[in-house]
Write a protein that holds these residues in place. Structure first.
Motif, mmCIF file in Angstrom:
data_model
loop_
_atom_site.group_PDB
_atom_site.id
_atom_site.type_symbol
_atom_site.label_atom_id
_atom_site.label_comp_id
_atom_site.label_asym_id
_atom_site.label_seq_id
_atom_site.Cartn_x
_atom_site.Cartn_y
_atom_site.Cartn_z
ATOM 1 N N PRO A 120 0.835 -1.209 0.000
ATOM 2 C CA PRO A 120 0.000 0.000 0.000
ATOM 3 C C PRO A 120 0.862 1.248 0.000
ATOM 4 C CG PRO A 120 0.039 -1.000 2.179
ATOM 5 C CD PRO A 120 0.733 -1.968 1.263
ATOM 6 N N ILE A 121 0.286 2.356 -0.469
ATOM 7 C CA ILE A 121 1.068 3.592 -0.585
ATOM 8 C C ILE A 121 0.651 4.672 0.403
ATOM 9 C CG2 ILE A 121 1.664 3.187 -3.004
ATOM 10 C CD1 ILE A 121 -0.528 5.228 -3.760
ATOM 11 N N GLY A 122 -0.578 4.590 0.961
ATOM 12 C CA GLY A 122 -0.974 5.608 1.920
ATOM 13 C C GLY A 122 -2.409 6.064 1.769
ATOM 14 N N GLY A 148 -4.655 -2.152 1.846
ATOM 15 C CA GLY A 148 -3.931 -1.575 2.968
ATOM 16 C C GLY A 148 -3.831 -0.067 2.934
ATOM 17 N N ASN A 149 -4.402 0.552 1.898
ATOM 18 C CA ASN A 149 -4.488 2.009 1.865
ATOM 19 C C ASN A 149 -5.627 2.479 2.757
ATOM 20 O OD1 ASN A 149 -2.397 2.351 -0.080
ATOM 21 N ND2 ASN A 149 -3.839 1.831 -1.714
ATOM 22 N N VAL A 150 -5.691 3.775 3.004
ATOM 23 C CA VAL A 150 -6.849 4.368 3.659
ATOM 24 C C VAL A 150 -7.457 5.381 2.696
ATOM 25 C CG1 VAL A 150 -5.946 3.971 5.970
ATOM 26 C CG2 VAL A 150 -5.491 6.166 4.835
ATOM 27 N N ILE A 151 -8.738 5.662 2.880
ATOM 28 C CA ILE A 151 -9.495 6.438 1.901
ATOM 29 C C ILE A 151 -10.082 7.695 2.528
ATOM 30 C CG2 ILE A 151 -11.553 6.410 0.424
ATOM 31 C CD1 ILE A 151 -9.371 4.717 -0.693
ATOM 32 N N ASP A 196 -1.006 18.171 -0.659
ATOM 33 C CA ASP A 196 -0.636 17.669 0.668
ATOM 34 C C ASP A 196 0.221 16.413 0.502
ATOM 35 O OD1 ASP A 196 -0.689 16.335 3.251
ATOM 36 O OD2 ASP A 196 -2.394 17.613 3.771
ATOM 37 N N THR A 197 1.401 16.418 1.078
ATOM 38 C CA THR A 197 2.332 15.291 0.901
ATOM 39 C C THR A 197 1.809 13.998 1.514
ATOM 40 O OG1 THR A 197 3.541 15.962 2.897
ATOM 41 C CG2 THR A 197 4.353 16.786 0.773
ATOM 42 N N ARG A 198 0.834 14.082 2.391
ATOM 43 C CA ARG A 198 0.283 12.874 3.003
ATOM 44 C C ARG A 198 -0.677 12.139 2.069
ATOM 45 N NH1 ARG A 198 -1.725 16.051 8.264
ATOM 46 N NH2 ARG A 198 -2.262 17.462 6.522
ATOM 47 N N ILE A 199 -1.204 12.845 1.088
ATOM 48 C CA ILE A 199 -2.078 12.226 0.086
ATOM 49 C C ILE A 199 -1.199 11.626 -1.010
ATOM 50 C CG2 ILE A 199 -3.953 12.588 -1.558
ATOM 51 C CD1 ILE A 199 -4.857 13.132 1.271
ATOM 52 N N LYS A 200 -1.334 10.334 -1.244
ATOM 53 C CA LYS A 200 -0.428 9.649 -2.176
ATOM 54 C C LYS A 200 -1.044 9.326 -3.535
ATOM 55 C CE LYS A 200 2.674 9.554 1.064
ATOM 56 N NZ LYS A 200 3.808 10.511 1.028
ATOM 57 N N GLY A 201 -2.366 9.336 -3.627
ATOM 58 C CA GLY A 201 -3.022 9.029 -4.905
ATOM 59 C C GLY A 201 -4.361 9.721 -4.972
ATOM 60 N N ILE A 442 -7.367 -3.249 -7.970
ATOM 61 C CA ILE A 442 -6.618 -3.242 -6.712
ATOM 62 C C ILE A 442 -5.152 -2.897 -6.946
ATOM 63 C CG2 ILE A 442 -5.822 -5.645 -6.581
ATOM 64 C CD1 ILE A 442 -6.922 -5.676 -3.682
ATOM 65 N N GLU A 443 -4.723 -2.877 -8.226
ATOM 66 C CA GLU A 443 -3.327 -2.614 -8.556
ATOM 67 C C GLU A 443 -3.026 -1.147 -8.836
ATOM 68 O OE1 GLU A 443 -1.919 -5.066 -11.717
ATOM 69 O OE2 GLU A 443 -2.592 -6.941 -10.795
ATOM 70 N N GLU A 444 -4.062 -0.293 -8.914
ATOM 71 C CA GLU A 444 -3.834 1.093 -9.321
ATOM 72 C C GLU A 444 -3.036 1.894 -8.297
ATOM 73 O OE1 GLU A 444 -4.193 2.549 -12.060
ATOM 74 O OE2 GLU A 444 -5.616 1.365 -13.225
ATOM 75 N N PHE A 445 -3.319 1.707 -7.007
ATOM 76 C CA PHE A 445 -2.661 2.517 -5.983
ATOM 77 C C PHE A 445 -1.859 1.651 -5.024
ATOM 78 C CE2 PHE A 445 -6.265 5.190 -7.313
ATOM 79 C CZ PHE A 445 -5.560 6.328 -7.710
ATOM 80 N N VAL A 446 -1.015 0.810 -5.580
ATOM 81 C CA VAL A 446 -0.070 0.026 -4.788
ATOM 82 C C VAL A 446 1.320 0.175 -5.389
ATOM 83 C CG1 VAL A 446 -1.736 -1.692 -3.956
ATOM 84 C CG2 VAL A 446 -0.537 -2.082 -6.128
#
Length: 456
Positions: A120-122, A148-151, A196-201, A442-446
């Motif tokens: 996961p990326i965040g 494992g990301n959060v939304i 915001d650097t905390r947002i990854k995607g 499920i592969e787009e944001f990993v």
């Protein structure tokens, strides 16, 4: 922009919500970042348990949740129930398949060993529309939370009760605060979140204009984005098609959700030898449909999502008629309270006309006659959009060859473009990029991390 429920059946305000203050928004993002620190190392099985619970709660409360959809955007109640059931099936799908999708992928190498690990990326930000207020959320939330990301979600401002209800489903299912977060904010705040650097995607379903804005913001900040934008899907009917089925599917494909779907069958393209028969049957089936309260199960024609939507559609239709299009039926507002518009058919459309190039987001079908399949393919591709499409023919090999030549992300044979959890969803050209649903979603944001073990 007001965050407000306005019932499109009456055009009356029902409920208003306060926008988050800057401080409250900061607390929400900080909470999501904290949650990710734990969630990313939570076993996939435990993540799946949360999704199972959300799905079960959705089904348990489907009548109540469906009622919110109908209240806020006017969807016919049976279709609202169907949306809740589809949304629950998406959560179930990723709960059951996440471990398989996220398993290490061995690579064939000449010496030693290597594999891809999906990490996961965040925090992933979703900007979502009003036309499928639960389904659109399920498409981004289920696979990413499983991964494992959060939304964090900025939902359409016209469906705040749906947005709140989804948050409550996660809360009731026992989700740690921050795993899923609804944000009552205006669109103006999205660019700030993108930076915001905390947002990854970032992921958006909506208009071309909104998609371009989000793509600019994500590109400027070097972040991955997924866009599902407008569509003007071709619905091709060949001379050897099952005519009765094709007509029935055209009605379903164009009039479902009152035509307010990116994948609606907006351009009906029929070869000339059956065109007149098809058009007459199509016209008969959409004539005399019962207009009324979308919460009434016997209603067949409900309102559009808002008064603004109905006005815009009427402007497009009237402009097209002035430009030379022929109105076969409909073509005006229904004389009653609410955001209603008549089921309509336009034909004799030519390049340069409004309805030829623009997406008509409502119950208006554009009908085209073509000489043969070559003309059908050429016309199908003469669009800035490339989301879905359909081909009707009893000759499946022929239909497959035509499907291969249509420039869209999806083509369905002998059924209108639909959606289900195990099929990838997405487009090309100005309809966006990236895929949702299925294993691809499920592969787009990993992070597809290579791990290499030396063989020397």
């Amino acid at each position: 922009m007001a965050i407000e429920t306005i019932n499109p059946y009456t055009n009356k305000s029902v409920k208003k919500f306060d926008e988050l203050s800057d401080a409250a928004l900061e607390n929400k993002i900080a909470q999501a970042e904290k949650a990710f620190g734990t969630w990313k190392t939570t076993p996939v099985k435990s993540r799946a348990e949360l999704l199972h619970k959300v799905a079960a709660l959705m089904l348990k409360k489907k009548e109540q949740l469906a009622g919110l959809i109908t209240l806020e955007m006017g969807k016919l109640i049976a279709q609202s129930v169907g949306e809740i059931e589809l949304s629950a099936s998406i959560f179930e799908y990723y709960a059951k398949n996440a471990e398989k999708f996220l398993a290490d992928k061995p690579l064939e190498v000449e010496e030693g060993s290597a594999f891809i690990r999906y990490s996961p990326i965040g925090i992933v930000l979703g900007v979502e529309p009003w036309n499928y207020p639960f389904y659109q959320i399920a498409r981004i939330a289920a696979p990413n939370i499983a991964a494992g990301n959060v939304i964090v979600i900025k939902h359409a401002s016209s469906v705040p009760q749906c947005a709140q209800a989804i948050q409550e489903l996660f809360d009731e299912a026992g989700a740690t605060a921050g795993i899923y977060t609804n944000l009552f904010i205006s669109s103006k705040k999205v660019a700030g979140l993108a930076a915001d650097t905390r947002i990854k995607g970032l992921s958006l379903t909506g208009s071309e204009e909104a998609g371009a804005s989000l793509a600019e913001a994500s590109g400027k900040n070097l972040k991955k984005s997924v866009l599902e934008l407008g569509g003007s899907d071709p619905f091709i009917v060949l001379e050897d098609a099952d005519l009765e089925k094709a007509v029935a599917m055209a009605v379903e494909g164009r009039m479902g959700n009152m035509g307010q779907a990116c994948t609606a069958a907006k351009r009906i393209i029929v070869v000339e030898e059956i065109a007149d028969t098809f058009l007459e049957k199509f016209k008969q089936q959409i004539t005399g449909l019962k207009v009324g309260d979308p919460a009434d199960k016997t209603t067949q024609v409900g309102p559009l999502s808002s008064e603004g939507a109905a006005q815009h559609l009427d402007e497009q239709v009237q402009k097209s008629i002035k430009e030379g299009a022929t109105l076969v039926m409909g073509g005006k507002r229904i004389d009653r309270e609410g955001a209603f518009y008549e089921p309509s058919i336009l034909t004799d459309l030519k390049p340069g006309m409004t309805a030829y190039h623009e997406e008509l987001f409502g119950p208006v079908a554009s009908f085209y006659r073509v000489k043969n399949e070559e003309e059908a393919i050429k016309l199908a591709n003469d669009s800035p959009f490339g989301l879905g499409g359909a081909v009707f023919s009893k000759n499946i090999d022929r239909a497959k060859k035509i499907a291969d030549q249509i420039d869209t992300g999806m083509v369905y044979i002998n059924e209108p473009t639909t959606s289900q959890p195990d099929l990838p969803f997405g487009g090309t050209k100005r309809s966006g990029y990236g895929r949702e649903l299925s294993g691809l979603g499920i592969e787009e944001f990993v992070n597809k991390k290579l791990i290499r073990v030396s063989g020397k």
